[in-house]
Design a protein around this motif. Structure first.
Motif, PDB file in Angstrom:
ATOM      1  N   ASN A   1       0.827  -1.212  -0.111  1.00 42.48           N
ATOM      2  CA  ASN A   1      -0.261  -0.051  -0.007  1.00 42.48           C
ATOM      3  C   ASN A   1       0.761   1.273  -0.047  1.00 42.48           C
ATOM      4  OD1 ASN A   1      -2.903  -0.505   0.140  1.00 42.48           O
ATOM      5  ND2 ASN A   1      -2.223  -1.977   1.722  1.00 42.48           N
ATOM      6  N   MET A   2       2.168   0.980  -0.015  1.00 43.66           N
ATOM      7  CA  MET A   2       2.938   2.208   0.418  1.00 43.66           C
ATOM      8  C   MET A   2       3.329   3.222  -0.659  1.00 43.66           C
ATOM      9  SD  MET A   2       6.709   2.420   2.250  1.00 43.66           S
ATOM     10  CE  MET A   2       7.827   1.886   0.905  1.00 43.66           C
ATOM     11  N   LYS A   3       3.173   4.533  -0.600  1.00 43.30           N
ATOM     12  CA  LYS A   3       3.841   5.312  -1.796  1.00 43.30           C
ATOM     13  C   LYS A   3       4.591   6.288  -1.162  1.00 43.30           C
ATOM     14  CE  LYS A   3      -0.482   4.884  -4.721  1.00 43.30           C
ATOM     15  NZ  LYS A   3       0.078   4.301  -5.799  1.00 43.30           N
ATOM     16  N   PHE A   4       5.506   6.931  -1.891  1.00 45.90           N
ATOM     17  CA  PHE A   4       6.494   7.791  -1.291  1.00 45.90           C
ATOM     18  C   PHE A   4       5.851   9.069  -0.944  1.00 45.90           C
ATOM     19  CE2 PHE A   4       9.704  11.098  -1.462  1.00 45.90           C
ATOM     20  CZ  PHE A   4      10.786  10.359  -0.666  1.00 45.90           C
ATOM     21  N   THR A   5       5.946   9.589   0.075  1.00 47.16           N
ATOM     22  CA  THR A   5       5.121  10.688   0.561  1.00 47.16           C
ATOM     23  C   THR A   5       6.080  11.895   1.120  1.00 47.16           C
ATOM     24  OG1 THR A   5       5.069  10.060   2.811  1.00 47.16           O
ATOM     25  CG2 THR A   5       3.191   9.590   1.139  1.00 47.16           C
ATOM     26  N   GLY A   6       7.522  11.637   0.892  1.00 45.75           N
ATOM     27  CA  GLY A   6       8.542  12.574   1.402  1.00 45.75           C
ATOM     28  C   GLY A   6       9.040  13.508   0.513  1.00 45.75           C
ATOM     29  N   THR A   7      10.203  14.125   0.803  1.00 46.70           N
ATOM     30  CA  THR A   7      10.875  15.222   0.038  1.00 46.70           C
ATOM     31  C   THR A   7      12.307  14.577  -0.273  1.00 46.70           C
ATOM     32  OG1 THR A   7       9.902  16.890   1.277  1.00 46.70           O
ATOM     33  CG2 THR A   7      11.862  17.584   0.531  1.00 46.70           C
ATOM     34  N   ILE A   8      12.623  14.953  -1.363  1.00 48.52           N
ATOM     35  CA  ILE A   8      14.303  14.674  -2.053  1.00 48.52           C
ATOM     36  C   ILE A   8      14.529  15.876  -2.595  1.00 48.52           C
ATOM     37  CG2 ILE A   8      15.395  13.317  -3.676  1.00 48.52           C
ATOM     38  CD1 ILE A   8      13.316  10.938  -3.422  1.00 48.52           C
ATOM     39  N   LYS A   9      15.794  16.018  -2.240  1.00 49.13           N
ATOM     40  CA  LYS A   9      16.557  17.279  -2.715  1.00 49.13           C
ATOM     41  C   LYS A   9      17.887  16.798  -3.195  1.00 49.13           C
ATOM     42  CE  LYS A   9      17.788  18.947   1.772  1.00 49.13           C
ATOM     43  NZ  LYS A   9      17.478  20.234   2.760  1.00 49.13           N
ATOM     44  N   GLY A  10      18.653  17.771  -4.079  1.00 50.03           N
ATOM     45  CA  GLY A  10      20.005  16.975  -4.365  1.00 50.03           C
ATOM     46  C   GLY A  10      20.495  17.933  -5.344  1.00 50.03           C
TER      47      GLY A  10
ATOM     48  N   GLU B   1      28.233  37.548  -1.199  1.00 48.69           N
ATOM     49  CA  GLU B   1      28.435  37.653  -2.609  1.00 48.69           C
ATOM     50  C   GLU B   1      28.892  36.726  -3.396  1.00 48.69           C
ATOM     51  OE1 GLU B   1      30.868  41.251  -4.925  1.00 48.69           O
ATOM     52  OE2 GLU B   1      31.300  40.853  -2.824  1.00 48.69           O
ATOM     53  N   ASN B   2      28.407  36.546  -4.879  1.00 47.97           N
ATOM     54  CA  ASN B   2      28.744  35.532  -5.493  1.00 47.97           C
ATOM     55  C   ASN B   2      28.406  33.954  -4.955  1.00 47.97           C
ATOM     56  OD1 ASN B   2      29.650  37.255  -7.524  1.00 47.97           O
ATOM     57  ND2 ASN B   2      31.529  37.452  -6.477  1.00 47.97           N
ATOM     58  N   ILE B   3      27.319  33.735  -4.309  1.00 47.16           N
ATOM     59  CA  ILE B   3      26.925  32.497  -3.797  1.00 47.16           C
ATOM     60  C   ILE B   3      25.749  31.972  -4.534  1.00 47.16           C
ATOM     61  CG2 ILE B   3      25.362  33.296  -2.027  1.00 47.16           C
ATOM     62  CD1 ILE B   3      26.303  31.375  -0.002  1.00 47.16           C
ATOM     63  N   GLN B   4      25.741  30.853  -4.843  1.00 52.65           N
ATOM     64  CA  GLN B   4      24.746  30.036  -5.509  1.00 52.65           C
ATOM     65  C   GLN B   4      24.161  28.581  -4.813  1.00 52.65           C
ATOM     66  OE1 GLN B   4      25.709  28.977  -9.581  1.00 52.65           O
ATOM     67  NE2 GLN B   4      23.867  27.686  -9.618  1.00 52.65           N
ATOM     68  N   LYS B   5      23.154  28.499  -4.330  1.00 54.55           N
ATOM     69  CA  LYS B   5      22.574  27.298  -3.780  1.00 54.55           C
ATOM     70  C   LYS B   5      22.514  26.164  -4.859  1.00 54.55           C
ATOM     71  CE  LYS B   5      18.501  26.105  -2.325  1.00 54.55           C
ATOM     72  NZ  LYS B   5      17.235  25.946  -1.568  1.00 54.55           N
ATOM     73  N   ILE B   6      23.394  24.972  -4.748  1.00 54.69           N
ATOM     74  CA  ILE B   6      23.410  24.069  -5.935  1.00 54.69           C
ATOM     75  C   ILE B   6      22.670  22.874  -5.047  1.00 54.69           C
ATOM     76  CG2 ILE B   6      25.501  24.700  -6.856  1.00 54.69           C
ATOM     77  CD1 ILE B   6      27.016  22.518  -5.445  1.00 54.69           C
ATOM     78  N   THR B   7      21.926  22.901  -4.222  1.00 48.87           N
ATOM     79  CA  THR B   7      20.905  21.861  -3.933  1.00 48.87           C
ATOM     80  C   THR B   7      19.627  22.265  -4.548  1.00 48.87           C
ATOM     81  OG1 THR B   7      22.029  21.277  -1.838  1.00 48.87           O
ATOM     82  CG2 THR B   7      19.887  20.810  -2.035  1.00 48.87           C
ATOM     83  N   ILE B   8      18.874  21.392  -5.068  1.00 51.02           N
ATOM     84  CA  ILE B   8      17.597  21.662  -5.681  1.00 51.02           C
ATOM     85  C   ILE B   8      16.579  20.916  -5.220  1.00 51.02           C
ATOM     86  CG2 ILE B   8      16.750  21.535  -8.072  1.00 51.02           C
ATOM     87  CD1 ILE B   8      19.284  22.050  -9.510  1.00 51.02           C
ATOM     88  N   ASN B   9      15.381  21.205  -5.138  1.00 51.76           N
ATOM     89  CA  ASN B   9      14.249  20.443  -4.843  1.00 51.76           C
ATOM     90  C   ASN B   9      13.703  19.719  -5.694  1.00 51.76           C
ATOM     91  OD1 ASN B   9      14.801  21.359  -1.981  1.00 51.76           O
ATOM     92  ND2 ASN B   9      13.338  23.161  -2.043  1.00 51.76           N
ATOM     93  N   TYR B  10      13.590  18.465  -5.559  1.00 52.13           N
ATOM     94  CA  TYR B  10      13.083  17.664  -6.698  1.00 52.13           C
ATOM     95  C   TYR B  10      11.387  17.104  -6.453  1.00 52.13           C
ATOM     96  CZ  TYR B  10      17.694  17.899  -9.094  1.00 52.13           C
ATOM     97  OH  TYR B  10      18.718  18.133  -9.872  1.00 52.13           O
TER      98      TYR B  10
END
Length: 459
Positions: A88-97, A389-398
């Motif tokens: 019965n299980m489905k994925f209900t969580g969060t994945i980022k990367g 300055e010149n910062i970028q978050k490279i973790t993306i929410n999928y």
């Protein structure tokens, strides 16, 4: 049904532990798991590939029917409550990367899964199974291509990989990391990546032994493919590279009117012997015959070190063909899956080996650019490092709460992954060429404090 096998390509302990969680009513506790790499050499880099295939696992879990899941699970488990729960299980969580094609270093979170405990637990092996080989293949390919210093690299490893799936993923990973072509027909069909090939020693041997056999083979090949503008690359080391192979190739080219006016690629391949010496002698013969644009392709157990030595010693080479080193790469990295949080409690794996200690908390990865270079900061999610300055978050929410974020999935397209990798080549060339690798990873102040606090708790 068969797709569900991919999801359940798991180690037994993940399910035996999950049975315990269910029995003790722990299944709804929320856990965070990090996937990160450990590189063989300190401060070395890796190229991530396989994030898109990991996310396909979630679709497999969510789209496989209850009946199909139960049919499979009933063959390997006898706990009816547990079978019912997983079916019965489905994925209900969060994945980022990070993105496919991203440059990363040891202990940086490349993928983070936050989900009910059993959901996160049973993802461990299939995720590692996907990410480890693909990231390893992309990393090794990257180093081979950089060692080639602008010369083309062909991926010829299909026959060495561990089966069909590995051949497909290796071909995609090697494409993203810079191979100009590959030899796999199915990859051309599925991914629109142009395949290429030369000829085998066996092809030449079917025409007999000696110089006349080589000429007949070369002549037949040229006559078959010249009007298709296919690459006409003659394999010249079946019998004797200098005494017969190169001579037969030049004769076959001239007899068929193949010269520098030919619109496609033409030339020779050397697959054995002293590649440095033979390539230099062959270049002289080709040039003396007026075949100045004839390409020289070198193969034969090449890797980044051998390629580097060939270039250092001024071998005459335009293209390298690499098989085993990409298909069966040495272990440059280890891929790890560790819990970093359970409910509201931050946790970490502590070891006497500093390299085996993990990082606690729910984290994100930032990249700060300065002086034509960069360094990374691993920070706790709540820190939101945006005012630098010149910062970028490279973790993306999928995926958020079980729902995929379509616009971010689009970033994982194969061609976009290659474009993204290529956009970072200016940094990667610097990283690769460093004799003493620069340490490019820092922990935020809050993460460092949390790590030290948990060390103290251990005591």
């Amino acid at each position: 049904m068969e797709k569900f096998f991919k999801f359940l390509n798991s180690d037994r302990y993940q399910y035996t532990e999950s049975e315990i969680y269910l029995k003790n009513n722990m299944q709804n506790e929320i856990a965070t798991f990090d996937v990160f790499l450990r590189t063989k050499k300190e401060n070395d880099y890796a190229v991530v590939y396989g994030i898109s295939d990991v996310l396909e696992l979630i679709e497999i879990l969510n789209e496989t029917s209850y009946d199909d899941k139960k049919k499979y699970l009933s063959k390997i488990f006898d706990n009816s409550d547990f079978i019912e729960y997983i079916a019965n299980m489905k994925f209900t969580g969060t994945i980022k990367g990070v993105r496919d094609g991203e440059i990363v270093f040891s202990n940086e979170p490349i993928l983070t899964i936050t989900a009910p405990l059993i959901q996160g637990k049973i993802l461990e092996t299939p995720i590692l199974n996907i990410l480890h080989f693909q990231t390893l293949a992309a990393t090794v390919t990257s180093k081979i291509v950089l060692a080639a210093e602008g010369r083309g690299v062909l991926s010829f490893g299909t026959r060495r990989t561990a089966g069909f799936d590995a051949a497909m993923t290796m071909t995609k990973a090697s494409y993203v990391a810079g191979c100009i072509s590959h030899s796999n027909l199915v990859a051309e069909y599925l991914y629109d990546l142009k395949s290429t090939g030369t000829m085998t020693h066996g092809f030449i041997q079917t025409f007999g032994m000696g110089e006349s056999a080589e000429y007949k083979a070369f002549d037949a090949f040229i006559k078959m493919y010249r009007n298709k503008n296919q690459a006409l690359i003659m394999l010249i080391d079946t019998y004797d590279t200098l005494e017969s192979g190169i001579i037969s190739a030049v004769k076959a080219f001239k007899d068929n009117g193949i010269d520098d006016e030919y619109e496609g690629m033409y030339g020779i391949r050397i697959d054995s012997g002293n590649l440095e010496k033979l390539s230099k002698e062959c270049r002289k013969i080709l040039d003396k015959s007026g075949l100045y644009k004839a390409k020289i392709v070198l193969t034969s157990g090449l890797d980044d070190k051998k390629i580097g030595n060939l270039i250092k010693n001024q071998a005459e080479v335009d293209v390298f063909g690499v098989g085993d080193a990409i298909a069966l790469p040495e272990r440059e990295i280890s891929t790890v899956y560790k819990m970093s949080k359970i409910n509201e409690n931050d946790v970490m794996k502590i070891s006497d080996e500093s390299g085996k200690t993990s990082l606690p908390g729910n984290k994100e990865l930032y990249r700060i650019y300065e002086n034509q270079d960069f360094y990374d900061v691993v920070a706790l999610e709540e820190e939101k490092l945006a005012n630098i300055e010149n910062i970028q978050k490279i973790t993306i929410n999928y995926i958020e709460n079980g729902k995929k974020i379509e616009k971010n999935y689009e970033l994982l397209d194969l061609k976009k992954a290659k474009e993204y990798y290529d956009s970072n080549l200016i940094y990667l060339k610097k990283i690769y060429s460093e004799k003493l690798k620069t340490r490019r990873v820092k922990l935020s102040e809050k993460l460092e404090k949390l790590k030290n606090l948990l060390f103290e708790t251990k005591k």
